[in-house]
Design a protein around this motif. Structure first.
Motif, mmCIF file in Angstrom:
data_model
loop_
_atom_site.group_PDB
_atom_site.id
_atom_site.type_symbol
_atom_site.label_atom_id
_atom_site.label_comp_id
_atom_site.label_asym_id
_atom_site.label_seq_id
_atom_site.Cartn_x
_atom_site.Cartn_y
_atom_site.Cartn_z
ATOM 1 N N GLN A 1 -1.653 -6.860 -16.726
ATOM 2 C CA GLN A 1 -3.047 -6.775 -17.115
ATOM 3 C C GLN A 1 -3.594 -5.389 -16.773
ATOM 4 N N THR A 2 -4.768 -5.113 -17.279
ATOM 5 C CA THR A 2 -5.280 -3.743 -17.304
ATOM 6 C C THR A 2 -5.259 -3.039 -15.953
ATOM 7 N N LEU A 3 -5.680 -3.721 -14.902
ATOM 8 C CA LEU A 3 -5.862 -3.044 -13.619
ATOM 9 C C LEU A 3 -4.674 -3.218 -12.667
ATOM 10 N N PHE A 4 -3.614 -3.847 -13.148
ATOM 11 C CA PHE A 4 -2.487 -4.127 -12.254
ATOM 12 C C PHE A 4 -1.913 -2.843 -11.647
ATOM 13 N N SER A 5 -1.758 -1.806 -12.454
ATOM 14 C CA SER A 5 -1.101 -0.583 -11.965
ATOM 15 C C SER A 5 -1.920 0.097 -10.868
ATOM 16 N N TRP A 6 -3.227 -0.152 -10.873
ATOM 17 C CA TRP A 6 -4.098 0.459 -9.855
ATOM 18 C C TRP A 6 -3.688 0.007 -8.447
ATOM 19 N N ALA A 7 -3.151 -1.184 -8.360
ATOM 20 C CA ALA A 7 -2.797 -1.740 -7.045
ATOM 21 C C ALA A 7 -1.292 -1.793 -6.826
ATOM 22 N N ASP A 8 -0.526 -1.056 -7.645
ATOM 23 C CA ASP A 8 0.926 -1.039 -7.440
ATOM 24 C C ASP A 8 1.304 -0.416 -6.101
ATOM 25 N N ASP A 9 0.392 0.349 -5.512
ATOM 26 C CA ASP A 9 0.692 0.978 -4.223
ATOM 27 C C ASP A 9 0.418 0.038 -3.041
ATOM 28 N N ILE A 10 0.008 -1.174 -3.329
ATOM 29 C CA ILE A 10 -0.304 -2.132 -2.267
ATOM 30 C C ILE A 10 0.901 -3.045 -2.026
ATOM 31 N N SER A 11 1.336 -3.110 -0.778
ATOM 32 C CA SER A 11 2.356 -4.074 -0.375
ATOM 33 C C SER A 11 1.669 -5.200 0.372
ATOM 34 N N LEU A 12 1.842 -6.406 -0.097
ATOM 35 C CA LEU A 12 1.196 -7.530 0.582
ATOM 36 C C LEU A 12 1.813 -7.768 1.957
ATOM 37 N N ASP A 13 3.080 -7.403 2.117
ATOM 38 C CA ASP A 13 3.690 -7.494 3.455
ATOM 39 C C ASP A 13 3.000 -6.543 4.422
ATOM 40 N N SER A 14 2.860 -5.310 3.988
ATOM 41 C CA SER A 14 2.195 -4.320 4.839
ATOM 42 C C SER A 14 0.729 -4.694 5.054
ATOM 43 N N TYR A 15 0.127 -5.229 4.021
ATOM 44 C CA TYR A 15 -1.282 -5.657 4.133
ATOM 45 C C TYR A 15 -1.448 -6.640 5.293
ATOM 46 N N GLN A 16 -0.455 -7.487 5.467
ATOM 47 C CA GLN A 16 -0.537 -8.476 6.544
ATOM 48 C C GLN A 16 -0.071 -7.905 7.884
ATOM 49 N N LYS A 17 1.067 -7.218 7.852
ATOM 50 C CA LYS A 17 1.653 -6.735 9.109
ATOM 51 C C LYS A 17 0.878 -5.566 9.715
ATOM 52 N N ASP A 18 0.426 -4.686 8.844
ATOM 53 C CA ASP A 18 -0.159 -3.431 9.340
ATOM 54 C C ASP A 18 -1.685 -3.420 9.324
ATOM 55 N N HIS A 19 -2.270 -4.316 8.564
ATOM 56 C CA HIS A 19 -3.727 -4.267 8.402
ATOM 57 C C HIS A 19 -4.426 -5.567 8.783
ATOM 58 N N GLY A 20 -3.668 -6.543 9.232
ATOM 59 C CA GLY A 20 -4.284 -7.779 9.689
ATOM 60 C C GLY A 20 -4.788 -8.687 8.593
ATOM 61 N N GLY A 21 -4.385 -8.412 7.382
ATOM 62 C CA GLY A 21 -4.812 -9.271 6.276
ATOM 63 C C GLY A 21 -4.074 -10.595 6.267
ATOM 64 N N VAL A 22 -4.639 -11.539 5.541
ATOM 65 C CA VAL A 22 -4.033 -12.868 5.433
ATOM 66 C C VAL A 22 -3.793 -13.172 3.958
ATOM 67 N N VAL A 23 -2.546 -13.512 3.631
ATOM 68 C CA VAL A 23 -2.194 -13.873 2.252
ATOM 69 C C VAL A 23 -1.478 -15.220 2.276
ATOM 70 N N HIS A 24 -2.023 -16.189 1.581
ATOM 71 C CA HIS A 24 -1.404 -17.512 1.492
ATOM 72 C C HIS A 24 -0.591 -17.598 0.200
ATOM 73 N N GLU A 25 0.682 -17.877 0.338
ATOM 74 C CA GLU A 25 1.551 -17.954 -0.834
ATOM 75 C C GLU A 25 1.170 -19.128 -1.736
ATOM 76 N N ASP A 26 0.715 -20.203 -1.136
ATOM 77 C CA ASP A 26 0.292 -21.382 -1.899
ATOM 78 C C ASP A 26 -1.238 -21.388 -1.965
ATOM 79 N N GLY A 27 -1.740 -20.742 -2.997
ATOM 80 C CA GLY A 27 -3.189 -20.586 -3.111
ATOM 81 C C GLY A 27 -3.930 -21.904 -3.243
ATOM 82 N N VAL A 28 -3.329 -22.862 -3.940
ATOM 83 C CA VAL A 28 -3.977 -24.165 -4.107
ATOM 84 C C VAL A 28 -4.104 -24.858 -2.750
#
Ligand SMILES: [Ca+2]
Length: 355
Positions: A115-142
């Motif tokens: 989709q249009t804006l996907f490439s804008w966030a290609d530099d984001i690693s969700l692993d790093s987002y959690q490990k290095d930045h304290g973010g929370v990502v749930h694999e099972d969104g439902v």
């Protein structure tokens, strides 16, 4: 048939990029302070179900919800196409605004279409987002949707601004969710269609999965919608958009940076009209409707609605009763007041919005 948005003239882009660079770090710090100091128990808990990354209105809606003092965003869950790619976009917004306190849920993937804006966030690693930045990502969104609903002491409002592809699974796995949550949705077309046409249309979110939308409509919870009748004219013009351009807060800064990228990627002709006129910010109206401002700007009335197989929402005595924002108030208290309010919401620096 869906929605899309504007590009800034080259000079404006240079100004915006410069502003982004100079204000980004300061904005992050002030946003963090704001997030920590809000009075949590007075706000309405909300889950945002979004297909951010396709049209730009989801980005505006997310920024509005994060900034609004009435709403406590408990979760942002992604919907349709590559939902992990959409989660990376959400993560990029949350990093830029220092709002990694808001969990991300990866909703059910539908396909891997870029989709249009996907490439804008290609530099984001969700692993790093959690490990290095304290973010929370749930694999099972439902699952994460239900966990938020179940854990809340008060009913949760799901702000549904995407095709309702996560809803059948939520309702099947957790039928009691309907007793613990309500829905405010950008959905349907009752008396007016796209472009304020007098002919109702098969609105995109419904048309993409009519079966899903039908389940959302008939589940038994309270459903409030902004159909195309109201959200379909929710553009911003120079007077209100100037507020965003001059905002300089972390939210407006990252929003504008992503908008420039979105326009570049989409090549949309409508982008050339900005900042004199923006695209339609459909989903921002749904977020507005979740706040007390919605009833101040729009007429909200009960209607009985049936979702047809071809994606129409038809008024029928055999339908499910919903509350629908049918019209903007006349005069200065309606659409124009909303536009200025939205501009102010998007522009404000979180530090200045502390209670
Ligand atoms: Ca959307």
């Amino acid at each position: 048939m869906h929605k899309y948005s504007p590009v800034f003239p080259a000079a404006t882009q240079i100004i915006i990029i410069a502003l982004c660079a100079s204000h980004f770090l300061v904005g992050c710090m002030t946003a963090s302070a704001a997030a920590g100091q809000r009075a949590a128990d007075s706000r309405k808990p909300v889950i945002i179900d979004t297909d951010v990354g396709s049209d730009f209105d989801d980005s505006v809606a997310i920024m509005l919800a994060l900034q609004n003092d009435e709403l406590d965003v408990k979760l942002i869950v992604t919907a349709t196409n590559d939902t992990t790619a959409r989660a990376r976009i959400v993560a990029k917004y949350l990093l830029a605004t220092n709002r990694t306190d808001v969990p991300i849920g990866i909703g059910l993937a539908v396909n891997n279409c870029r989709q249009t804006l996907f490439s804008w966030a290609d530099d984001i690693s969700l692993d790093s987002y959690q490990k290095d930045h304290g973010g929370v990502v749930h694999e099972d969104g439902v699952q994460s949707m239900y966990d938020v609903i179940k854990a809340s002491a008060v009913p949760v409002t799901i702000v549904a601004i995407a095709p309702a592809t996560n809803f059948p699974a939520l309702l099947k796995r957790y039928p009691d969710a309907v007793h613990r949550a309500s829905v405010v949705a950008m959905s349907g077309s009752l008396y007016r269609g796209y472009g304020n046409s007098s002919q109702p249309a098969a609105e995109y979110n419904v048309w993409q999965c009519a079966v899903c939308s039908r389940q959302m409509y008939t589940a038994g919870w309270a459903l409030t919608t902004t159909p195309l009748d109201t959200c379909g004219v929710a553009r911003m013009y120079a007077d209100s958009f100037d507020l965003v351009l001059g905002g300089l807060g972390p939210y407006s800064t990252i929003l504008l940076a992503s908008w420039i990228r979105w326009c570049s990627e989409s090549g949309s002709s409508a982008c050339s009209l900005a900042p004199l006129i923006t695209d339609v910010f459909y989903d921002a109206v749904a977020v507005t409707l979740a706040t007390s401002q919605g009833a101040k700007f729009m007429d909200i009335e009960a209607r009985k609605v049936v979702v047809t197989d071809d994606g129409h929402t038809v008024i029928s005595e055999s339908g499910t009763e919903i509350q629908a924002a049918l019209n903007w108030h006349e005069g200065g208290t309606g659409l124009s007041a909303f536009q200025m309010w939205l501009g102010g919401q998007l522009a404000k620096n979180s530090a200045s919005s502390l209670p």
